[in-house]
Design an enzyme around this catalytic site. Structure first.
Site, PDB file in Angstrom:
ATOM      1  N   LYS A 104      23.004 105.870 -31.628  1.00  0.00           N
ATOM      2  CA  LYS A 104      23.758 104.759 -32.227  1.00  0.00           C
ATOM      3  C   LYS A 104      24.129 105.172 -33.643  1.00  0.00           C
ATOM      4  CE  LYS A 104      25.140 100.567 -31.093  1.00  0.00           C
ATOM      5  NZ  LYS A 104      25.523 100.067 -29.778  1.00  0.00           N
ATOM      6  N   ASP A 144      31.532  99.763 -31.179  1.00  0.00           N
ATOM      7  CA  ASP A 144      30.570  98.654 -31.156  1.00  0.00           C
ATOM      8  C   ASP A 144      31.165  97.571 -32.055  1.00  0.00           C
ATOM      9  OD1 ASP A 144      27.803  97.827 -30.202  1.00  0.00           O
ATOM     10  OD2 ASP A 144      27.548  97.552 -32.333  1.00  0.00           O
TER      11      ASP A 144
HETATM   12  P1  NAD Z   1      33.368  92.450 -31.629  1.00  0.00           P
HETATM   13  O1  NAD Z   1      33.367  92.865 -33.051  1.00  0.00           O
HETATM   14  O2  NAD Z   1      34.599  92.716 -30.817  1.00  0.00           O
HETATM   15  O3  NAD Z   1      33.057  90.880 -31.510  1.00  0.00           O
HETATM   16  C1  NAD Z   1      31.961  90.276 -32.104  1.00  0.00           C
HETATM   17  C2  NAD Z   1      32.187  88.759 -32.040  1.00  0.00           C
HETATM   18  O4  NAD Z   1      31.037  88.112 -32.547  1.00  0.00           O
HETATM   19  C3  NAD Z   1      33.364  88.277 -32.884  1.00  0.00           C
HETATM   20  O5  NAD Z   1      34.014  87.228 -32.197  1.00  0.00           O
HETATM   21  C4  NAD Z   1      32.681  87.723 -34.141  1.00  0.00           C
HETATM   22  O6  NAD Z   1      33.470  86.734 -34.792  1.00  0.00           O
HETATM   23  C5  NAD Z   1      31.432  87.138 -33.517  1.00  0.00           C
HETATM   24  N1  NAD Z   1      30.355  86.940 -34.478  1.00  0.00           N
HETATM   25  C6  NAD Z   1      29.967  87.751 -35.487  1.00  0.00           C
HETATM   26  N2  NAD Z   1      28.942  87.182 -36.160  1.00  0.00           N
HETATM   27  C7  NAD Z   1      28.680  86.015 -35.538  1.00  0.00           C
HETATM   28  C8  NAD Z   1      27.748  84.970 -35.753  1.00  0.00           C
HETATM   29  N3  NAD Z   1      26.874  85.039 -36.752  1.00  0.00           N
HETATM   30  N4  NAD Z   1      27.769  83.920 -34.899  1.00  0.00           N
HETATM   31  C9  NAD Z   1      28.668  83.858 -33.890  1.00  0.00           C
HETATM   32  N5  NAD Z   1      29.570  84.805 -33.643  1.00  0.00           N
HETATM   33  C10 NAD Z   1      29.584  85.849 -34.457  1.00  0.00           C
HETATM   34  O7  NAD Z   1      32.073  93.126 -30.977  1.00  0.00           O
HETATM   35  P2  NAD Z   1      31.786  93.376 -29.444  1.00  0.00           P
HETATM   36  O8  NAD Z   1      32.153  94.778 -29.122  1.00  0.00           O
HETATM   37  O9  NAD Z   1      32.347  92.252 -28.661  1.00  0.00           O
HETATM   38  O10 NAD Z   1      30.188  93.334 -29.430  1.00  0.00           O
HETATM   39  C11 NAD Z   1      29.466  92.113 -29.315  1.00  0.00           C
HETATM   40  C12 NAD Z   1      28.033  92.412 -28.919  1.00  0.00           C
HETATM   41  O11 NAD Z   1      28.036  93.126 -27.686  1.00  0.00           O
HETATM   42  C13 NAD Z   1      27.229  93.283 -29.892  1.00  0.00           C
HETATM   43  O12 NAD Z   1      25.878  92.874 -29.862  1.00  0.00           O
HETATM   44  C14 NAD Z   1      27.351  94.672 -29.289  1.00  0.00           C
HETATM   45  O13 NAD Z   1      26.291  95.525 -29.684  1.00  0.00           O
HETATM   46  C15 NAD Z   1      27.274  94.325 -27.827  1.00  0.00           C
HETATM   47  N6  NAD Z   1      27.818  95.351 -26.941  1.00  0.00           N
HETATM   48  C16 NAD Z   1      29.114  95.748 -27.053  1.00  0.00           C
HETATM   49  C17 NAD Z   1      29.617  96.685 -26.166  1.00  0.00           C
HETATM   50  C18 NAD Z   1      31.059  97.106 -26.172  1.00  0.00           C
HETATM   51  O14 NAD Z   1      31.461  97.816 -25.248  1.00  0.00           O
HETATM   52  N7  NAD Z   1      31.860  96.662 -27.126  1.00  0.00           N
HETATM   53  C19 NAD Z   1      28.751  97.257 -25.205  1.00  0.00           C
HETATM   54  C20 NAD Z   1      27.432  96.816 -25.114  1.00  0.00           C
HETATM   55  C21 NAD Z   1      26.980  95.852 -25.999  1.00  0.00           C
END
Ligand code: NAD
Length: 418
Positions: A104, A144
């Site tokens: 990571k 991420d």
């Molecule tokens: P992203 O940046 O596209 O979206 C994150 C979302 O969370 C946004 O809508 C943001 O406004 C919201 N957010 C941020 N802080 C917040 C809070 N305090 N309360 C409520 N909402 C809040 O990120 P993503 O890629 O969608 O990732 C989201 C989660 O999924 C993370 O935990 C990431 O580690 C996990 N994840 C992502 C992937 C991937 O392929 N992108 C894969 C596995 C896990």
């Protein structure tokens, strides 16, 4: 138990080690990352001043293949957070049965405060620091929180310049015209959807007519799971971003809501039902209220530690699908377990992303281009197979689904360790 995610992940591992015969060498290899790197990243801002940011890459473990894991740009990024996320990647890749290890990375920065030029410069300096330690058969990063295909393409370009040849397989989550896989953008959300549909069948809960869902976070993952579930007949009644949450009793149209938010930048202008968006269709609620809604399914898809000892007792959902990494604290997990709430753990539920990242890497290495249909067919099969394996392990060991997923992963790692 401590809410420092790294301490928490180590405690999780030690607890599992006690339940199964985890061999000392594997335990030692999992308790500490193989390698950790801190980087100094100075850039010249648009106003002429120099600001130095801090970047991290943690290579947790490569027993099953090259280190693999996303890059996060967020003000709260810290070494302990990156270490925990890298550990979860090791476990996740093993659960979902892809030949990758765990890694990571991230930068402590609020990317929304930088111009595009500044963000690109920062990413390029990060790629320069990363270049000696990443590579298609060594360490393969991905997007991420707050990173996206464009940022991945900046990293590929910089890395390719440094090594003197086009190297798309050094990173996944690239734009399709830069060697990205079709379906990678949707993969984590859709993968979570496949797991949930299959789990509902196994739990014999799929017959109910209208299953209500609340999704915290409306970024890449939150949007795509909401879209998938709405398309499969679920009623998505609430979504949120970092600023606010919205509740639409009739069930919202995720596609319209997402497009509306892109135009307006405020979810509270986007109560979209069917093809229309109207203020009278819903109400604004807080992120906290979203977590406590009386829905069937709650999907945290934002950040870690959002359900804690403070609010776990107020959760009314019957099933939690962890699409964010580590959204429940250990105490919250125990409270929900006691309440009989089923938790589909992150290391299974959000593994669709790394699964399609593997397909992308494979296509790059073999110079192939798969159709979106082929990607989703393979993804569905793989997510359903590993969901079956987690449920079988759960039965065999008499545990909850999280422990079962850990046991499955550890058994695969045990077979791989030399
Ligand atoms: P992203 O940046 O596209 O979206 C994150 C979302 O969370 C946004 O809508 C943001 O406004 C919201 N957010 C941020 N802080 C917040 C809070 N305090 N309360 C409520 N909402 C809040 O990120 P993503 O890629 O969608 O990732 C989201 C989660 O999924 C993370 O935990 C990431 O580690 C996990 N994840 C992502 C992937 C991937 O392929 N992108 C894969 C596995 C896990």
């Amino acid at each position: 138990m401590n809410n420092n995610p790294w301490i928490r992940s180590q405690e999780q591992l030690k607890a599992i080690a006690k339940k199964i015969n985890l061999k000392p060498l594997l335990l030692a290899r999992l308790l500490e990352p193989d390698r950790i790197i801190t980087m100094s990243l100075p850039i010249k801002l648009d106003n002429g001043f120099v600001e130095t940011f801090t970047g991290y890459r943690v290579q947790h473990n490569n027993i099953l293949g090259p280190y693999k894991g996303g890059i996060r740009f967020h003000p709260n990024v810290s070494m302990d957070e990156v270490k925990a996320l890298s550990f979860w990647m090791t476990i996740k890749c093993a659960v979902v049965d892809v030949p990758f290890g765990g890694g990571k990375g991230g930068i402590t920065v609020n990317p929304k405060e930088l111009s595009e030029t500044e963000l690109k410069k920062l990413t390029q300096v990060f790629a320069q620091r990363l270049s000696p330690i990443i590579g298609p058969t060594l360490d393969v990063p991905a997007p991420d929180v707050n990173t996206n295909p464009t940022i991945m393409s900046w990293i590929v370009d910089e890395y390719s310049k440094i090594v003197g040849k086009n190297s798309p397989a050094v990173i996944t989550g690239k734009p399709v015209d830069k060697g990205g896989s079709l379906g990678r953008t949707e993969a984590t959300g859709f993968g979570g959807g496949y797991v949930l549909l299959h789990a509902l069948k196994k739990l014999k809960l799929d017959k109910k007519k209208e299953i209500t869902v609340a999704v915290q976070g409306f970024g890449n993952v939150g949007y795509h799971v909401a879209l998938f579930l709405a398309e499969h007949g679920f009623k998505v009644v609430a979504v949120s971003d970092s600023k606010e949450a919205i509740y639409v009793e009739k069930g919202l149209n995720p596609e319209k809501t997402y497009a509306c938010k892109k135009n307006n930048a405020m979810l509270s202008n986007c109560f979209c039902v069917g093809n229309a968006c109207d203020r009278t269709y819903g109400k604004t609620i807080s992120n906290q209220e979203l977590l406590e809604l009386p829905v069937d399914i709650l999907i945290p898809a934002a950040l870690e530690n959002v359900i804690t000892v403070e609010n776990a007792n107020k959760v009314k959902a019957k099933i939690i699908v962890e699409l964010a990494n580590g959204p429940l604290t250990h105490e919250a997990d125990e409270i929900l377990d006691t309440k009989g709430i089923i938790v589909i753990p992150d290391i299974l539920a959000n593994a669709g992303g790394v699964c399609v990242s593997y397909y992308e890497w494979y296509q790059n290495m073999k110079k192939q281009h798969w159709t979106k249909e082929k990607v989703f067919t393979k993804l569905q099969k793989q997510m359903e197979r590993v969901t079956d394996e987690v449920f079988t392990t759960q039965k065999k060991y008499g545990t909850n689904l999280r422990d079962a997923a850990y046991i499955l992963a550890i058994n695969r790692l045990q077979k791989g360790i030399k």
